[in-house]
Design an enzyme around this catalytic site. Structure first.
Site, PDB file in Angstrom:
ATOM      1  N   LYS A 120       0.883  -1.172   0.000  1.00 53.31           N
ATOM      2  CA  LYS A 120       0.000   0.000   0.000  1.00 53.31           C
ATOM      3  C   LYS A 120       0.923   1.225   0.000  1.00 53.31           C
ATOM      4  O   LYS A 120       0.862   2.079   0.891  1.00 53.31           O
ATOM      5  CB  LYS A 120      -0.921  -0.069   1.236  1.00 53.31           C
ATOM      6  CG  LYS A 120      -2.000   0.966   1.278  1.00 53.31           C
ATOM      7  CD  LYS A 120      -3.158   0.716   0.320  1.00 53.31           C
ATOM      8  CE  LYS A 120      -4.125   1.878   0.318  1.00 53.31           C
ATOM      9  NZ  LYS A 120      -5.178   1.776  -0.707  1.00 53.31           N
TER      10      LYS A 120
ATOM     11  N   ASP B 160      -6.325 -15.872   2.591  1.00 51.57           N
ATOM     12  CA  ASP B 160      -7.662 -16.442   2.823  1.00 51.57           C
ATOM     13  C   ASP B 160      -8.548 -16.218   1.607  1.00 51.57           C
ATOM     14  O   ASP B 160      -9.269 -17.111   1.175  1.00 51.57           O
ATOM     15  CB  ASP B 160      -8.334 -15.788   4.042  1.00 51.57           C
ATOM     16  CG  ASP B 160      -8.115 -16.583   5.310  1.00 51.57           C
ATOM     17  OD1 ASP B 160      -7.109 -17.327   5.387  1.00 51.57           O
ATOM     18  OD2 ASP B 160      -8.952 -16.473   6.232  1.00 51.57           O
TER      19      ASP B 160
ATOM     20  N   ASP C 161      -5.482  -3.171  -2.200  1.00 51.62           N
ATOM     21  CA  ASP C 161      -6.919  -3.135  -2.520  1.00 51.62           C
ATOM     22  C   ASP C 161      -7.157  -3.613  -3.951  1.00 51.62           C
ATOM     23  O   ASP C 161      -8.077  -4.384  -4.239  1.00 51.62           O
ATOM     24  CB  ASP C 161      -7.510  -1.732  -2.271  1.00 51.62           C
ATOM     25  CG  ASP C 161      -6.670  -0.599  -2.834  1.00 51.62           C
ATOM     26  OD1 ASP C 161      -5.526  -0.848  -3.276  1.00 51.62           O
ATOM     27  OD2 ASP C 161      -7.158   0.549  -2.832  1.00 51.62           O
TER      28      ASP C 161
HETATM   29  C1  IPM Z   1      -3.361 -17.563   9.917  1.00 46.84           C
HETATM   30  C2  IPM Z   1      -4.314 -17.211  11.039  1.00 46.84           C
HETATM   31  C3  IPM Z   1      -3.518 -16.576  12.156  1.00 46.84           C
HETATM   32  C4  IPM Z   1      -2.906 -15.283  11.637  1.00 46.84           C
HETATM   33  C5  IPM Z   1      -4.299 -16.306  13.455  1.00 46.84           C
HETATM   34  C6  IPM Z   1      -4.997 -17.564  13.953  1.00 46.84           C
HETATM   35  C7  IPM Z   1      -3.440 -15.706  14.526  1.00 46.84           C
HETATM   36  O1  IPM Z   1      -5.331 -16.390  10.587  1.00 46.84           O
HETATM   37  O2  IPM Z   1      -2.460 -18.386  10.141  1.00 46.84           O
HETATM   38  O3  IPM Z   1      -3.526 -17.036   8.813  1.00 46.84           O
HETATM   39  O4  IPM Z   1      -3.573 -14.236  11.649  1.00 46.84           O
HETATM   40  O5  IPM Z   1      -1.765 -15.311  11.212  1.00 46.84           O
HETATM   41 MG    MG Z   2      -5.312 -16.028   8.518  1.00 42.72          MG
END
Ligand code: IPM
Ligand code: MG
Length: 358
Positions: free
Chosen positions: A189, A249, A221
């Protein structure tokens, strides 16, 4: 040869999915003549219950003295809704990352053909996507200075990076890109954040050493949008800790099969291999959780942790065979019989040994 594997099942479904990966690794050991020694230790909420600490010193010692760490999941609902809890399972994960020097988190994203229709994206957008998100894991806002004002009405976290930290993760990403399609996307960013400008500056100092790798830069973004719009454009993405947490994710759900995704955390000491999914407490103990993410993490453990490339391939082939044969847990079964967690593990172990579907 003997390999010592620190086995940290953790919380929720962790123990049952790790058990299946252990079965598959034992089968690999038998087939290829390796002696895998599994030593178990607590981590997360389980470790808090047993010792008061989410990453006990004995667990760390075991990890340091092992060749690789096989990790399940951590997290327990009893801590999630209690922002005042002094000790939290997640602290164990962060401490483990820091103490083992795991500065990189590697998440390969490539959809399985037979599961394409489960993607939230159109199949033609996802089919053929194949990229890796490399997230810096021991710096940035997760570990920068944080605190609370004296009156308690304000709080802050600091996104702090040094050039050395940027250089070592970006070096790893360049090397990764060289083993793939020679394309590196740096996500930051830099239009707003000073530490992101340091990232760009550092990468620009490095590009001359990698003339064979095409580098581009995206603001986070925009990157979030492009991962959805045109995932096939990416080869290797490298980014800081929090942006990487979010983007990895996002990237993992486009495959339609979060339960299948593995990850590796590599750094100064022993590497940790764990599924991308969490502890899924609602399914704990029911023998229904999908063990494939952990079993594919075991494949990464063989490949990146122990340099057993052929063995890793054998695990992946067995997983492909189980998908083709429909030997899968209920989350991805298609009307036909759903198998239990342990049945999938048993089938894969046999498949590894025999090389034919049983
Ligand atoms: C990940 C998880 C962890 C992070 C959490 C559980 C602390 O989301 O491994 O991606 O944020 O790194
Ligand atoms: Mg995570």
């Amino acid at each position: 040869m003997t390999y010592n594997i620190a086995t940290l099942p953790g919380d929720g479904i962790g123990p049952e999915v790790v058990e299946q990966a252990v079965k598959v690794l034992k089968a690999i050991g038998e087939k290829y003549g390796h002696n895998f020694v599994f030593t178990y230790a607590p981590v997360g909420a389980t470790a808090i219950d047993q010792t008061g600490e989410p990453y006990p010193a004995d667990t760390h010692k075991l990890c340091m003295n092992s060749d690789a760490v096989l990790f399940g999941a951590i997290g327990d609902p009893k801590y999630d809704n209690d922002p005042k809890a002094k000790v939290r399972p997640e602290q164990g994960l962060l401490k483990m990352r820091k103490d083992l020097g795991l500065y990189s988190n590697i998440r390969p994203i490539s959809p399985f053909k037979s599961l394409l229709h489960r993607s939230p994206l159109r199949q033609d957008l996802v089919d053929g996507a194949d990229f890796v998100v490399i997230r810096e894991l021991t710096g940035g806002i997760y570990f920068g200075q944080k605190g609370r004002s004296e009156d308690g009405n304000a709080a802050f976290d600091t996104m702090y990076y040094t050039k050395d930290e940027v250089r070592r993760i970006v070096t790893l990403a360049f090397d990764y890109a060289r083993k793939r399609r020679n394309k590196l996307t740096v996500v930051d960013k830099a239009n707003v954040i000073a530490s992101s400008r340091l990232w760009r500056e550092t990468v620009q100092e490095m590009v001359g050493d990698y003339p064979d790798v095409a580098v581009d830069y995206l603001f986070v973004d925009n990157a979030a949008m492009q991962i959805i719009q045109w995932p096939k454009q990416f080869d290797v993405i490298v980014t800081g800790n929090m942006f990487g947490d979010i983007l990895s994710d996002e990237a993992s759900v486009i495959t339609g099969s979060l339960g299948l995704l593995p990850s590796a955390s590599i750094g100064t000491h022993t590497g940790v291999f764990e599924p991308v999914h969490g502890s899924y407490p609602q399914a704990a103990g029911k023998n229904i959780a999908n063990p494939l993410g952990t079993i594919l993490s075991a494949a990464l453990l063989l490949e990146l942790g122990l340099n057993l490339v052929e063995e890793a391939k054998a695990v992946r082939e067995a997983v492909d065979a189980s998908l083709s044969a429909g030997v899968v847990t209920e989350d991805i079964s298609e009307g036909e019989k759903a198998y239990s967690t342990s049945e999938v593990g048993d089938w894969l172990a046999k498949q590894v040994l025999s090389g034919v579907a049983v």
